[in-house]
Design an enzyme around this catalytic site. Structure first.
Site, PDB file in Angstrom:
ATOM      1  N   ASP A  79      47.110  55.325  72.888  1.00 23.28           N
ATOM      2  CA  ASP A  79      48.193  54.381  72.578  1.00 23.28           C
ATOM      3  C   ASP A  79      47.764  52.938  72.821  1.00 23.28           C
ATOM      4  O   ASP A  79      48.110  52.035  72.064  1.00 23.28           O
ATOM      5  CB  ASP A  79      49.433  54.681  73.432  1.00 23.28           C
ATOM      6  CG  ASP A  79      50.080  55.982  73.013  1.00 23.28           C
ATOM      7  OD1 ASP A  79      49.726  56.481  71.921  1.00 23.28           O
ATOM      8  OD2 ASP A  79      50.910  56.508  73.780  1.00 23.28           O
ATOM      9  N   LYS A  96      44.910  82.409  50.958  1.00 22.05           N
ATOM     10  CA  LYS A  96      45.734  81.661  50.010  1.00 22.05           C
ATOM     11  C   LYS A  96      46.893  81.060  50.803  1.00 22.05           C
ATOM     12  O   LYS A  96      47.826  81.766  51.181  1.00 22.05           O
ATOM     13  CB  LYS A  96      46.239  82.577  48.899  1.00 22.05           C
ATOM     14  CG  LYS A  96      46.924  81.802  47.779  1.00 22.05           C
ATOM     15  CD  LYS A  96      47.110  82.683  46.556  1.00 22.05           C
ATOM     16  CE  LYS A  96      47.586  81.884  45.359  1.00 22.05           C
ATOM     17  NZ  LYS A  96      48.820  81.148  45.579  1.00 22.05           N
ATOM     18  N   CYS A 115      88.399  94.681  68.600  1.00 18.95           N
ATOM     19  CA  CYS A 115      87.123  95.395  68.515  1.00 18.95           C
ATOM     20  C   CYS A 115      87.211  96.482  67.449  1.00 18.95           C
ATOM     21  O   CYS A 115      88.120  97.312  67.484  1.00 18.95           O
ATOM     22  CB  CYS A 115      86.794  96.021  69.872  1.00 18.95           C
ATOM     23  SG  CYS A 115      85.365  97.122  69.795  1.00 18.95           S
TER      24      CYS A 115
END
Ligand code: IVH
Length: 678
Positions: A39, A123, A415
């Site tokens: 940096d 590929k 449920c």
């Protein structure tokens, strides 16, 4: 400010040094300087260029960060067209032999004469790009377009750290390098994670994310998409000493500092290619990027030239594809399943579709939020993805195939198995049945988990059998298993005397277990295999685990408040204590001092991170090996990491290890460490 010779020289040095660090970091994966140093040099160059703009060059690393947005992409005519390769549908040995036969015939080779040399390559599933270097400097990057005319995407391609802005060594006057831009799978996952966190739309697959990034008008946006690159060929060139072979060409490109893929094979005749096809198919899931097949090329360039092209495809190359990992099919319905912890999971019922090598008929949709986020409706045509051994996934709807009859999914209020009310988790999107072990679905799942291979391990007690046993009211809790006899079992559907006797023996054998397995088998929410092992190791006995409060539990590695709460809640439930007492009464025993199967303590207290593809061990096997020596495996590298176990194609984790000075081992190094020969 005027550019004095000193400033010109300094800018040149900085550019060279920065590009060398870039190459080491992004292409070789072996960082040479800490980020902070990079940096600092980068900012110095930026400042120099800001002070005197005539110092800016096309190959300056400062130009990677992205300049102004463009109104539209300009067209680029390819002086050497970018062609496609013929796809051979017959991927058996015959397909390869047919290719070899066509090549030999076109070359007029006599039967029995020397075999043709081929190069097998991967590929890559990304997008084709042509990079034009003049005197070694990247001057233009263009997409393939229709093969004759592409789009100028130089501004975006410059932001790709793996693409050198200047070639190393003695580059020719002009060279167009062709290859594939792609996004690594881990980069793709992290990108989607960020998109999700910021409420932006997620990408369907790495290829789409990469293609979108390359064709961005704003290079600052492109710079935020992590892209990678592999070269596989060249286009137009001037002053280039053309190598004699495709393999030599790839080596020459690598010497210029361009990334080429290490997975390739040179084969005398077609047989080595068949082997390469199979080897890469087996490795496909473990590669850090998507491939859609392999490519075979005649190795000698002179022969390639002699063979030439038919229509728009070279006679000297052929692609052998692997089964597609994405297909489109219809979402017929969404059913709701109830799991071990009561979680209601919407499951997509799909019109059967062959994808990723299997026929897929259903796929999890995770939860209601996920369905909404993906925007899928019942009746939609949807993209289904199955990559490797990963469970199939509904990726997105194909919106323009809607006809108006589609409808939204709604989570039931009760449920579907036991009719109890459902309740939403306060801290997440999951909806749960409140029925607990009253709910047959939860009971079944709890029993299946208990009997599992990595839990109590009752061989031969599979899902179907557990369902039958629960439906016939023969078992309710795990302890009931130990009361089953052969005569009762033999009375079940599809169960002979012999299987019944075997099952009784397997149940009896499971009485002898380890504390870690027992804890895992209890199915405490948020307690997986690793946590169970840590709990067993640290607490040493079930009594201590049952008495531990949340604070005590949190002294165990990786146990946080949520896991601790789940454990305390589990043992606060009298019913659970009752089942444990019954199991002990039924003779279930374990070695109290934690997992007796530890091979050694060589890695005790050590944390390892695995990255890349190891030569012989799968990721799971490496993890098991490390754990059996007392080590822990973590997903990310930090200062607390003791070792990074790195294989082929290790990426950012290896770089991070270098940055933090963490010791890096290869598989052989790990084995040496475990055997104490290091
Ligand atoms: S060679 C003249 N090699 O596949 C032949 N192509 O149909 C030029 N691709 O979109 C292509 N990996 O981008 C070549 N190792 C490889 C490749 C490869 C992926 C792509 C290429 C193009 C398509 C060719």
């Amino acid at each position: 400010m005027n550019a004095t010779p000193e400033l010109v020289a300094r800018a040149q040095t900085l550019r060279r040094v920065l590009e060398r660090h870039n190459h080491a970091y992004y292409v070789l994966d072996t960082p040479t300087v800490p980020d902070a140093e990079y940096d600092r040099l980068f900012r110095e160059l930026q400042q120099l260029e800001a002070d005197c703009p005539e110092l800016v060059t096309a190959d300056s690393p400062t130009r990677r960060v992205g300049g102004a947005a463009l109104p539209q992409l300009a067209s680029v005519r390819h002086s050497v067209p970018m062609l496609s390769i013929r796809t051979e549908t017959d991927t058996s040995a015959k397909g390869v032999h047919d290719f070899d036969a066509r090549v030999r015939k076109a070359l007029d080779l006599e039967e029995g004469s020397a075999p043709v040399q081929y190069l097998g390559e991967l590929k890559f599933d990304g997008l084709a790009i042509s990079l034009r270097y003049e005197n070694g400097v990247l001057v233009r990057a263009a997409t393939r377009g229709d093969g004759e005319t592409g789009e100028d995407v130089t501004h975006n391609v410059r932001t790709i750290r793996q693409v050198p802005l200047r070639l190393n060594g003695n580059p020719p006057a002009m060279l167009e390098i062709r290859g594939e831009i792609y996004m690594r799978r881990d980069d793709f996952a992290a990108l989607n994670e960020r998109q999700r966190a910021s409420g932006d739309k997620t990408f369907v697959n790495p290829r789409n994310a990469a293609a979108g990034a390359v064709r961005q008008l704003d290079p600052r946006l492109a710079a935020q998409r992590p892209l990678s690159f592999f070269a596989y060929g060249i286009g137009d060139h001037a002053g280039f000493g053309m190598p004699e072979s495709q393999a030599g060409l790839l080596d020459a490109l690598a010497a210029y500092g361009v990334p080429v893929c290490e997975h390739r094979v040179l084969s005398s005749g077609p047989d080595g290619l068949i082997d390469f096809h199979a080897r890469m198919a087996a490795m496909r899931d473990r590669l850090p990027y998507d491939i859609d097949g392999v490519v075979y090329k005649v190795n000698r360039i002179a022969l390639q030239q002699e063979l030439g092209f038919v229509t728009r495809e070279p006679r000297w190359a052929v692609a052998h594809k692997y089964p597609a990992e994405e297909e489109i099919t219809e979402l017929l319905a969404v059913e709701v399943q109830v799991g071990r912890t009561g979680a209601l999971t919407p499951v997509a019922r799909l019109k059967p579709v062959f994808v990723g090598g299997v026929t897929v008929t259903n796929a999890t949709l995770h939860n209601e939020d996920e369905i909404r986020r993906k925007g899928v409706l019942i009746g939609d045509q949807v993209i289904v993805r199955r990559a490797g051994d990963v469970i199939p996934e509904v990726v997105a709807p194909v919106v323009d195939r809607r006809n108006g009859s589609e409808r939204a999914f709604e989570m039931p209020m009760r449920c579907p198995v036991c009719g109890s009310h459902v309740a939403k988790d306060p801290d997440g999107p999951i909806v749960r049945c409140t029925g607990g072990l009253f709910c047959a679905a939860q009971r079944k799942q709890a029993l299946i988990h208990f009997a599992g291979r990595r839990a109590i391990d009752i061989e031969g007690l599979g899902d179907k059998l557990v369902e039958q046993l629960v439906d016939a009211a023969l078992i309710k809790t795990p302890a009931d298993l130990y009361r089953l006899d052969a005569a009762t079992l033999a009375g079940l559907e599809r169960m002979g005397d012999k299987s019944a006797a075997n099952l009784v023996a397997a149940i009896a054998a499971s009485r002898e277990t380890t504390l870690a397995r027992f804890i895992f088998a209890l199915g405490i929410r948020n307690v997986g295999e690793t946590t169970a092992r840590d709990l067993a190791r640290q607490l040493g006995s079930l009594e201590r685990l049952m008495e531990a409060d949340a604070d005590a539990l949190q002294t165990v590695p990786d146990v946080g408040p949520i896991v601790a709460r789940s454990i305390v809640d589990f043992f606060a439930e009298p019913h659970n204590r009752e089942v444990i007492a019954q199991l002990q009464a039924a003779g279930v025993r374990w070695s109290e001092s934690g997992p007796a199967q530890l091979s050694s303590e060589r890695l005790a207290g050590k944390t390892l991170v695995i990255t890349g593809t190891l030569p012989t061990l799968t990721r799971d096997a490496a993890k098991a090996l490390i754990e059996s020596h007392g080590g822990k495996v973590s997903g990310s590298v930090s200062r607390k990491t003791d070792y990074v176990l790195a294989g082929v194609d290790a990426g950012s984790k290896l770089a991070k290890a270098g940055e933090l000075g963490v010791t890096v081992l290869d598989e052989a190094g790990l084995r040496a460490l475990l055997e104490g020969t290091e």
